[in-house]
Design a protein around this motif. Sequence first.
Motif, short mmCIF file in Angstrom:
data_model
loop_
_atom_site.label_atom_id
_atom_site.label_comp_id
_atom_site.label_asym_id
_atom_site.label_seq_id
_atom_site.Cartn_x
_atom_site.Cartn_y
_atom_site.Cartn_z
N PHE A 45 4.32 -5.19 6.31
CA PHE A 45 2.80 -4.90 6.12
C PHE A 45 2.33 -6.06 5.38
CE2 PHE A 45 4.08 -0.18 6.27
CZ PHE A 45 3.41 -0.08 7.52
N LEU A 46 2.84 -6.69 4.39
CA LEU A 46 2.18 -7.80 3.88
C LEU A 46 2.16 -8.99 4.65
CD1 LEU A 46 4.05 -7.27 0.17
CD2 LEU A 46 1.77 -6.95 0.74
N ARG A 47 3.22 -9.21 5.23
CA ARG A 47 3.30 -10.45 6.19
C ARG A 47 2.23 -10.24 7.43
NH1 ARG A 47 8.85 -11.63 6.91
NH2 ARG A 47 8.76 -13.06 5.15
N HIS A 48 2.36 -9.19 8.13
CA HIS A 48 1.59 -9.10 9.27
C HIS A 48 0.49 -8.07 9.56
CE1 HIS A 48 5.33 -10.77 11.18
NE2 HIS A 48 5.94 -10.21 10.63
N THR A 49 0.08 -7.79 8.33
CA THR A 49 -1.22 -7.00 8.45
C THR A 49 -2.02 -7.39 7.33
OG1 THR A 49 -0.75 -5.04 6.81
CG2 THR A 49 0.02 -4.85 9.07
N GLN A 50 -3.15 -7.24 7.41
CA GLN A 50 -4.38 -7.31 6.27
C GLN A 50 -4.44 -5.97 5.29
OE1 GLN A 50 -5.41 -10.33 5.47
NE2 GLN A 50 -3.99 -10.92 6.80
N LEU A 51 -3.55 -4.90 5.50
CA LEU A 51 -3.69 -3.86 4.85
C LEU A 51 -3.87 -3.97 3.30
CD1 LEU A 51 -1.38 -1.41 6.39
CD2 LEU A 51 -3.75 -1.27 6.54
N ARG A 52 -4.89 -3.45 2.49
CA ARG A 52 -4.80 -3.43 1.08
C ARG A 52 -3.39 -2.90 0.57
NH1 ARG A 52 -10.34 -1.00 -0.92
NH2 ARG A 52 -8.68 0.01 -2.22
N ILE A 53 -3.21 -3.43 -0.79
CA ILE A 53 -1.91 -2.92 -1.29
C ILE A 53 -1.75 -1.56 -1.66
CG2 ILE A 53 -0.39 -3.16 -3.36
CD1 ILE A 53 -0.91 -5.90 -1.41
N ASP A 54 -2.83 -0.85 -1.93
CA ASP A 54 -2.96 0.41 -1.96
C ASP A 54 -2.54 1.65 -1.02
OD1 ASP A 54 -5.42 -0.11 -1.31
OD2 ASP A 54 -6.53 1.49 -2.36
N LYS A 55 -3.08 0.90 0.11
CA LYS A 55 -2.78 1.59 1.53
C LYS A 55 -1.45 1.19 1.84
CE LYS A 55 -7.17 2.81 2.18
NZ LYS A 55 -7.56 3.98 1.98
N ILE A 56 -0.82 0.20 1.66
CA ILE A 56 0.57 -0.06 2.05
C ILE A 56 1.55 0.76 0.84
CG2 ILE A 56 2.57 -1.72 1.86
CD1 ILE A 56 0.54 -3.99 2.67
N ALA A 57 1.17 1.14 -0.10
CA ALA A 57 1.76 1.89 -1.06
C ALA A 57 1.70 3.27 -0.45
CB ALA A 57 1.09 1.83 -2.61
N LEU A 58 0.55 3.67 -0.03
CA LEU A 58 0.60 5.26 0.66
C LEU A 58 1.46 5.23 1.91
CD1 LEU A 58 -3.19 6.06 0.17
CD2 LEU A 58 -1.29 7.07 -1.29
N GLU A 59 1.41 4.24 2.65
CA GLU A 59 2.01 4.21 3.80
C GLU A 59 3.61 4.23 3.57
OE1 GLU A 59 2.14 4.13 8.06
OE2 GLU A 59 0.09 4.35 6.70
N LEU A 60 3.96 3.79 2.59
CA LEU A 60 5.61 4.00 2.26
C LEU A 60 6.00 4.98 1.51
CD1 LEU A 60 5.72 0.20 1.09
CD2 LEU A 60 6.54 0.89 3.30
N GLY A 61 5.00 5.63 1.27
CA GLY A 61 5.25 7.27 0.35
C GLY A 61 5.25 7.10 -1.01
N TYR A 62 4.46 6.08 -1.63
CA TYR A 62 4.30 5.97 -3.00
C TYR A 62 3.07 6.78 -3.42
CZ TYR A 62 7.82 2.34 -3.44
OH TYR A 62 9.09 1.57 -3.58
N LYS A 63 3.30 7.67 -4.47
CA LYS A 63 1.93 8.33 -4.69
C LYS A 63 1.01 7.56 -5.43
CE LYS A 63 4.29 12.78 -4.45
NZ LYS A 63 4.62 14.06 -5.47
N GLU A 64 1.72 6.62 -6.14
CA GLU A 64 0.53 5.55 -7.07
C GLU A 64 0.97 4.30 -6.87
OE1 GLU A 64 -1.54 6.52 -9.12
OE2 GLU A 64 -1.29 8.78 -8.61
N PRO A 65 -0.17 3.55 -6.46
CA PRO A 65 0.10 1.98 -5.92
C PRO A 65 0.74 1.21 -7.10
CG PRO A 65 -2.05 2.95 -5.49
CD PRO A 65 -1.37 3.86 -6.12
N ALA A 66 0.59 1.65 -8.31
CA ALA A 66 1.27 1.04 -9.55
C ALA A 66 2.85 1.04 -9.59
CB ALA A 66 0.89 1.59 -10.94
N ASN A 67 3.19 2.35 -8.94
CA ASN A 67 4.62 2.60 -8.74
C ASN A 67 5.37 1.50 -7.60
OD1 ASN A 67 4.78 4.51 -10.53
ND2 ASN A 67 4.55 6.10 -9.27
N PHE A 68 4.50 1.47 -6.59
CA PHE A 68 5.00 0.30 -5.58
C PHE A 68 4.94 -0.96 -6.01
CE2 PHE A 68 3.18 -2.43 -2.33
CZ PHE A 68 4.25 -2.87 -1.61
N ARG A 69 4.03 -1.35 -6.67
CA ARG A 69 3.70 -2.69 -7.55
C ARG A 69 4.98 -2.97 -8.32
NH1 ARG A 69 -1.74 -1.14 -8.23
NH2 ARG A 69 -2.88 -2.06 -6.68
N ARG A 70 5.30 -1.98 -8.88
CA ARG A 70 6.40 -2.10 -9.96
C ARG A 70 7.75 -2.39 -9.22
NH1 ARG A 70 6.17 2.56 -12.22
NH2 ARG A 70 4.41 1.90 -13.36
N ALA A 71 7.93 -1.45 -8.21
CA ALA A 71 9.17 -1.41 -7.44
C ALA A 71 9.46 -2.86 -6.65
CB ALA A 71 9.37 -0.18 -6.35
#
Length: 68
Positions: free
Chosen positions: A24-50
Motif C-alpha cells: 500500500f505504501l509503495r503502490h498507492t497514495q492511500l493515507r496512512i490512517d486508511k492503510i491502518a484500517l485496511e490492515l485491520g488496525y483499530k487505531e492508526p497509532a498502533n499501525f505506526r508503532r508496529a
Amino acid sequence: RLAEENINYRNLIKDVRHKKALYFLRHTQLRIDKIALELGYKEPANFRRAFKDVTGKSPREWRKQDTE
C-alpha cells in the motif's frame, strides 16, 4: 497445520500485515490512517508503532524514502 510448518499464527498475521503495508505504501497514495484500517488496525497509532518496530521507520518516513 501451522505447527507442522513451525509457524506461529500471530507471527504469520504480523508478516502478512507488514507485506500488505509495504504494498500500500509503495503502490498507492492511500493515507496512512486508511492503510491502518485496511490492515485491520483499530487505531492508526498502533499501525505506526508496529510498522516502526519492524522497519525502524514510520510509514511516512518509509514511503518518502522509497520514492526518492
